[in-house]
Design an enzyme around this catalytic site. Structure first.
Site, short mmCIF file in Angstrom:
data_model
loop_
_atom_site.label_atom_id
_atom_site.label_comp_id
_atom_site.label_asym_id
_atom_site.label_seq_id
_atom_site.Cartn_x
_atom_site.Cartn_y
_atom_site.Cartn_z
N ASP A 1 0.88 -1.18 0.00
CA ASP A 1 0.00 0.00 0.00
C ASP A 1 0.92 1.23 0.00
O ASP A 1 2.14 1.10 0.08
CB ASP A 1 -0.89 -0.01 1.26
N SER A 2 0.30 2.43 -0.02
CA SER A 2 1.10 3.65 0.04
C SER A 2 1.67 3.88 1.44
O SER A 2 2.68 4.58 1.58
CB SER A 2 0.24 4.85 -0.35
N CYS B 1 -4.52 -2.06 -1.37
CA CYS B 1 -4.65 -0.65 -1.73
C CYS B 1 -5.79 -0.52 -2.73
O CYS B 1 -5.73 -1.14 -3.81
CB CYS B 1 -3.34 -0.18 -2.34
N CYS C 1 -11.05 2.62 0.43
CA CYS C 1 -9.61 2.86 0.56
C CYS C 1 -9.19 2.12 1.83
O CYS C 1 -9.87 2.24 2.86
CB CYS C 1 -9.34 4.36 0.69
N THR C 2 -8.10 1.39 1.74
CA THR C 2 -7.73 0.54 2.88
C THR C 2 -7.32 1.33 4.13
O THR C 2 -7.25 0.77 5.21
CB THR C 2 -6.60 -0.43 2.49
N HIS C 3 -7.08 2.64 3.96
CA HIS C 3 -6.81 3.45 5.15
C HIS C 3 -8.09 3.66 6.00
O HIS C 3 -8.01 3.87 7.20
CB HIS C 3 -6.31 4.84 4.75
N THR D 1 -6.61 2.06 -4.48
CA THR D 1 -6.20 2.81 -5.68
C THR D 1 -5.51 1.91 -6.70
O THR D 1 -5.86 1.91 -7.88
CB THR D 1 -5.25 3.97 -5.25
N GLU E 1 -2.62 9.03 8.33
CA GLU E 1 -1.17 8.82 8.41
C GLU E 1 -0.56 9.64 9.55
O GLU E 1 0.45 9.25 10.13
CB GLU E 1 -0.50 9.20 7.07
N TYR F 1 -1.29 8.06 -2.66
CA TYR F 1 -1.47 7.54 -4.02
C TYR F 1 -2.66 8.19 -4.72
O TYR F 1 -2.73 8.25 -5.94
CB TYR F 1 -1.73 6.03 -3.98
N GLY F 2 -3.62 8.64 -3.91
CA GLY F 2 -4.91 9.09 -4.46
C GLY F 2 -4.82 10.23 -5.45
O GLY F 2 -5.70 10.40 -6.29
N1 DGL Z 1 -4.75 2.95 1.01
C1 DGL Z 1 -4.73 3.23 -0.39
C2 DGL Z 1 -6.04 3.00 -1.03
O1 DGL Z 1 -6.69 2.06 -0.61
C3 DGL Z 1 -3.94 4.45 -0.80
C4 DGL Z 1 -4.45 5.77 -0.30
C5 DGL Z 1 -3.55 6.92 -0.69
O2 DGL Z 1 -2.35 6.82 -0.51
O3 DGL Z 1 -4.09 7.94 -1.19
O4 DGL Z 1 -6.45 3.64 -1.97
#
Ligand code: DGL
Length: 267
Positions: A11-12, A74, A185-187, A76, A153, A43-44
């Protein structure tokens, strides 16, 4: 032995740890290598070309580490790069979008599904396409939430600013009368308490991690790659940039599983 090889997860940043948590619960005997691309976070807001560049270098790194499979933890990458790259490798690579789409389509009762995700994921319409492929009569409403990843983050999982962002992004979906909300988004599962407080207990929250790990289990089982030895699994964590927040915030979610984070440069 191939069964003892690790699963690669990337992931990012710390987002993919929400998938790691589920993996440890469901497949505790598996070793894994985690890569958080913190040098390129978030990453978004990245272009397709940038995302493809990151994906290839991370997957090559994992191949050199002899992974038996990869979970793209991730949203994205699962939405933008994964559909074109899985065929290029001779080990299974699984993302989170199809799994999330499947769960949402199964769980909705009124046919109205909200998806919150990064800007790149929303632009790709991957969730809408995947859910519609399962049931074209469902209504899907996608909203990008660019402020979430920097807040998460930074470890700001609650507080006024986080609550305001949740309210701002999710209110339009409540006006659509959704009964199911995908954390695309996994975050975002890090924000579950604040999101739950805002939406109440009637709306179903979908964390794609659960179905993703189930699918990985089936794939490994089908290829006779499930680790079934009594040997203690090994977990390794790598980041490409800042490692202090990864370590601190990550530990809040998965505790002592993270004992050390190594910084490496893949560029
Ligand atoms: N956790 C990632 C996702 O599921 C990346 C989010 C990011 O870095 O913008 O999209």
């Amino acid at each position: 032995m191939d069964k003892l090889k690790p699963i690669g997860i990337f992931d990012s940043g710390i987002g993919g740890l929400t998938v790691v948590k589920t993996l440890i619960e469901k497949l505790p005997q598996e070793s894994f290598i985690y890569f958080g691309d913190t040098a390129h976070l978030p990453y978004g807001d990245k272009t397709r070309d940038q995302l493809f560049g990151y994906a290839y270098s991370i997957i090559d790194f994992m191949r050199k580490k002899h992974v038996k499979a990869i979970i793209v933890a991730c949203g994205t990458h699962s939405a933008v790069t994964l559909p074109s790259i899985t065929e290029e490798y001779d080990f299974p690579i699984l993302g989170v979008v199809k799994a999330g789409a499947k769960s949402a389509a199964r769980l909705t009762r009124n046919g109205k599904i909200g998806v919150i995700a990064t800007q790149a994921t929303v632009n790709s319409l991957a969730y809408t396409k995947n859910i519609k492929e399962i049931n074209c009569h469902l209504d899907i409403y996608e909203v990008a939430c660019p402020r979430f990843v920097p807040l998460i983050e930074a470890g700001r999982l609650e507080g006024e600013e986080t609550r305001k962002a949740v309210e701002e992004y999710i209110s339009p979906l409540l006006r659509r009368n959704i009964d199911t909300l995908v954390l695309g988004c996994t975050h975002y599962p890090f924000l579950t308490p604040v999101i739950r407080e805002f939406i109440g207990d009637k709306i179903i929250l979908v964390d794609p991690a659960w179905e993703t790990v189930e699918e990985m289990k089936d794939i490994l089982k089908g290829q006779d790659l499930l680790s079934d030895s009594g040997i203690l699994p090994e977990h390794k964590f790598y980041v490409s940039g800042d490692d202090s927040s990864f370590y601190e915030v990550g530990k809040r979610l998965i505790g002592d599983v993270i004992d050390r984070v190594e910084r490496i440069n893949l560029d």
